[in-house]
Design a protein around this motif. Structure first.
Motif, PDB file in Angstrom:
ATOM      1  N   VAL A  28       7.810  11.284   7.078  1.00 19.87           N
ATOM      2  CA  VAL A  28       8.489  10.454   8.082  1.00 19.87           C
ATOM      3  C   VAL A  28       9.944  10.893   8.275  1.00 19.87           C
ATOM      4  O   VAL A  28      10.367  11.235   9.389  1.00 19.87           O
ATOM      5  CB  VAL A  28       8.457   8.961   7.676  1.00 19.87           C
ATOM      6  CG1 VAL A  28       9.237   8.119   8.684  1.00 19.87           C
ATOM      7  CG2 VAL A  28       7.022   8.468   7.575  1.00 19.87           C
ATOM      8  N   GLY A  29      10.719  10.862   7.184  1.00 21.95           N
ATOM      9  CA  GLY A  29      12.166  11.074   7.282  1.00 21.95           C
ATOM     10  C   GLY A  29      12.572  12.518   7.433  1.00 21.95           C
ATOM     11  O   GLY A  29      13.293  12.880   8.378  1.00 21.95           O
ATOM     12  N   LEU A  30      12.124  13.368   6.507  1.00 23.62           N
ATOM     13  CA  LEU A  30      12.552  14.767   6.531  1.00 23.62           C
ATOM     14  C   LEU A  30      12.029  15.484   7.765  1.00 23.62           C
ATOM     15  O   LEU A  30      12.797  16.129   8.492  1.00 23.62           O
ATOM     16  CB  LEU A  30      12.080  15.476   5.260  1.00 23.62           C
ATOM     17  CG  LEU A  30      12.331  16.983   5.188  1.00 23.62           C
ATOM     18  CD1 LEU A  30      13.804  17.310   5.380  1.00 23.62           C
ATOM     19  CD2 LEU A  30      11.821  17.535   3.865  1.00 23.62           C
ATOM     20  N   ASN A  31      10.722  15.377   8.016  1.00 20.02           N
ATOM     21  CA  ASN A  31      10.170  16.056   9.193  1.00 20.02           C
ATOM     22  C   ASN A  31      10.742  15.491  10.493  1.00 20.02           C
ATOM     23  O   ASN A  31      11.006  16.236  11.437  1.00 20.02           O
ATOM     24  CB  ASN A  31       8.642  15.957   9.200  1.00 20.02           C
ATOM     25  CG  ASN A  31       8.003  16.806   8.115  1.00 20.02           C
ATOM     26  OD1 ASN A  31       8.658  17.620   7.475  1.00 20.02           O
ATOM     27  ND2 ASN A  31       6.715  16.605   7.902  1.00 20.02           N
ATOM     28  N   GLY A  32      10.933  14.167  10.541  1.00 19.50           N
ATOM     29  CA  GLY A  32      11.518  13.554  11.729  1.00 19.50           C
ATOM     30  C   GLY A  32      12.946  14.013  11.972  1.00 19.50           C
ATOM     31  O   GLY A  32      13.331  14.330  13.105  1.00 19.50           O
ATOM     32  N   ALA A  33      13.740  14.074  10.909  1.00 20.75           N
ATOM     33  CA  ALA A  33      15.127  14.536  11.044  1.00 20.75           C
ATOM     34  C   ALA A  33      15.179  16.000  11.451  1.00 20.75           C
ATOM     35  O   ALA A  33      16.021  16.401  12.260  1.00 20.75           O
ATOM     36  CB  ALA A  33      15.861  14.328   9.726  1.00 20.75           C
ATOM     37  N   ALA A  34      14.266  16.802  10.898  1.00 16.54           N
ATOM     38  CA  ALA A  34      14.232  18.227  11.249  1.00 16.54           C
ATOM     39  C   ALA A  34      13.923  18.406  12.730  1.00 16.54           C
ATOM     40  O   ALA A  34      14.530  19.256  13.405  1.00 16.54           O
ATOM     41  CB  ALA A  34      13.193  18.947  10.392  1.00 16.54           C
ATOM     42  N   ARG A  35      12.984  17.597  13.253  1.00 15.15           N
ATOM     43  CA  ARG A  35      12.659  17.688  14.685  1.00 15.15           C
ATOM     44  C   ARG A  35      13.860  17.262  15.547  1.00 15.15           C
ATOM     45  O   ARG A  35      14.141  17.871  16.578  1.00 15.15           O
ATOM     46  CB  ARG A  35      11.451  16.811  15.016  1.00 15.15           C
ATOM     47  CG  ARG A  35      10.122  17.423  14.628  1.00 15.15           C
ATOM     48  CD  ARG A  35       8.951  16.638  15.221  1.00 15.15           C
ATOM     49  NE  ARG A  35       8.924  15.257  14.766  1.00 15.15           N
ATOM     50  CZ  ARG A  35       8.313  14.844  13.648  1.00 15.15           C
ATOM     51  NH1 ARG A  35       7.702  15.725  12.866  1.00 15.15           N
ATOM     52  NH2 ARG A  35       8.329  13.570  13.311  1.00 15.15           N
ATOM     53  N   ASP A  36      14.558  16.205  15.121  1.00 14.10           N
ATOM     54  CA  ASP A  36      15.696  15.697  15.904  1.00 14.10           C
ATOM     55  C   ASP A  36      16.869  16.662  15.899  1.00 14.10           C
ATOM     56  O   ASP A  36      17.573  16.808  16.902  1.00 14.10           O
ATOM     57  CB  ASP A  36      16.152  14.344  15.353  1.00 14.10           C
ATOM     58  CG  ASP A  36      15.137  13.244  15.607  1.00 14.10           C
ATOM     59  OD1 ASP A  36      14.229  13.449  16.438  1.00 14.10           O
ATOM     60  OD2 ASP A  36      15.239  12.181  14.955  1.00 14.10           O
ATOM     61  N   GLU A  37      17.106  17.301  14.745  1.00 17.49           N
ATOM     62  CA  GLU A  37      18.307  18.125  14.592  1.00 17.49           C
ATOM     63  C   GLU A  37      18.079  19.622  14.800  1.00 17.49           C
ATOM     64  O   GLU A  37      19.019  20.368  14.998  1.00 17.49           O
ATOM     65  CB  GLU A  37      18.900  17.918  13.184  1.00 17.49           C
ATOM     66  CG  GLU A  37      19.324  16.490  12.888  1.00 17.49           C
ATOM     67  CD  GLU A  37      20.419  15.995  13.815  1.00 17.49           C
ATOM     68  OE1 GLU A  37      21.312  16.796  14.166  1.00 17.49           O
ATOM     69  OE2 GLU A  37      20.365  14.814  14.212  1.00 17.49           O
ATOM     70  N   GLY A  38      16.807  20.045  14.759  1.00 16.73           N
ATOM     71  CA  GLY A  38      16.525  21.477  14.814  1.00 16.73           C
ATOM     72  C   GLY A  38      16.815  22.120  16.150  1.00 16.73           C
ATOM     73  O   GLY A  38      17.378  23.215  16.216  1.00 16.73           O
TER      74      GLY A  38
END
Length: 198
Positions: A28-38
């Motif tokens: 949820v958190g890591l993959n979601g943040a990676a998508r938002d910030e990548g």
């Protein structure tokens, strides 16, 4: 029934908590943040891969603690597995789900490593990736499924652990052992038993 096994139960529960919680947070958190910030798929892969790589040794330690605690609990509750109705079935279910969770965790790590190498900017990683080419889009899709499978399966283990806790209540143990004894008695062949002389 009142004997305590706090140490092995603690290892079992803390290990499972970290395995479940870490995998859920990552999905949820890591993959979601990676998508938002990548911004790009490659940058997203790099961010997510870096985070999962940091978590991997902690996750391995959590799994080891859980498995050690599980083995200890099985050893101290072997008599209940053999004599209390329902415990053997729930233990078998827990063993199967644990095996599936281990397989999903290992598969996710293999796929994650492939994506990590394919998206890395390090020339050495590029060489290693070229030796074992991978369909990156397919690997990403499979990785997403595997990373969600781990918290789903370990969540099932949490529920089965709760069931085991209920089965350890004194009333449950007594009724379960009577039920097991009655079941065995029904399967005794006719004529087997003690016969008193007339």
């Amino acid at each position: 029934m009142s004997e305590r096994h706090t140490f092995v139960r603690g290892l079992h529960d803390v290990g499972l908590a970290a395995w479940f919680g870490g995998s859920l947070m990552g999905a949820v958190g890591l993959n979601g943040a990676a998508r938002d910030e990548g911004g790009t798929e490659v940058a997203t892969d790099r961010i997510a891969s870096a985070g999962w790589a940091k978590w991997t040794p902690v996750n391995a330690a959590a799994i080891a603690l859980h498995l050690f605690g599980s083995g200890g609990l099985l050893a101290v509750n072997a008599h209940r597995v053999a004599t209390q109705q329902g415990v053997a079935a729930s233990t078998a279910a827990k063993t199967v789900v644990t095996g599936a969770a281990l397989a999903a965790t290992a598969y996710a790590r293999v796929l994650g490593k492939k994506v990590e190498l394919a998206s890395s900017g390090d020339p050495r990683d590029a060489e290693r990736s070229a030796e074992h080419p991978v369909d990156l889009d397919k690997a990403r899709r499979q990785l997403a499924w595997a990373q969600w499978a781990v918290p789903a399966l370990t969540g099932c283990l949490v529920v089965l652990n709760a069931l085991h806790g209920e089965q350890q209540r004194p009333a449950e143990q007594v009724s379960g052992m009577w039920g097991r004894a009655a079941s065995l008695a029904r399967h005794v062949p006719p004529g087997v038993g003690c016969h008193l002389p007339h």
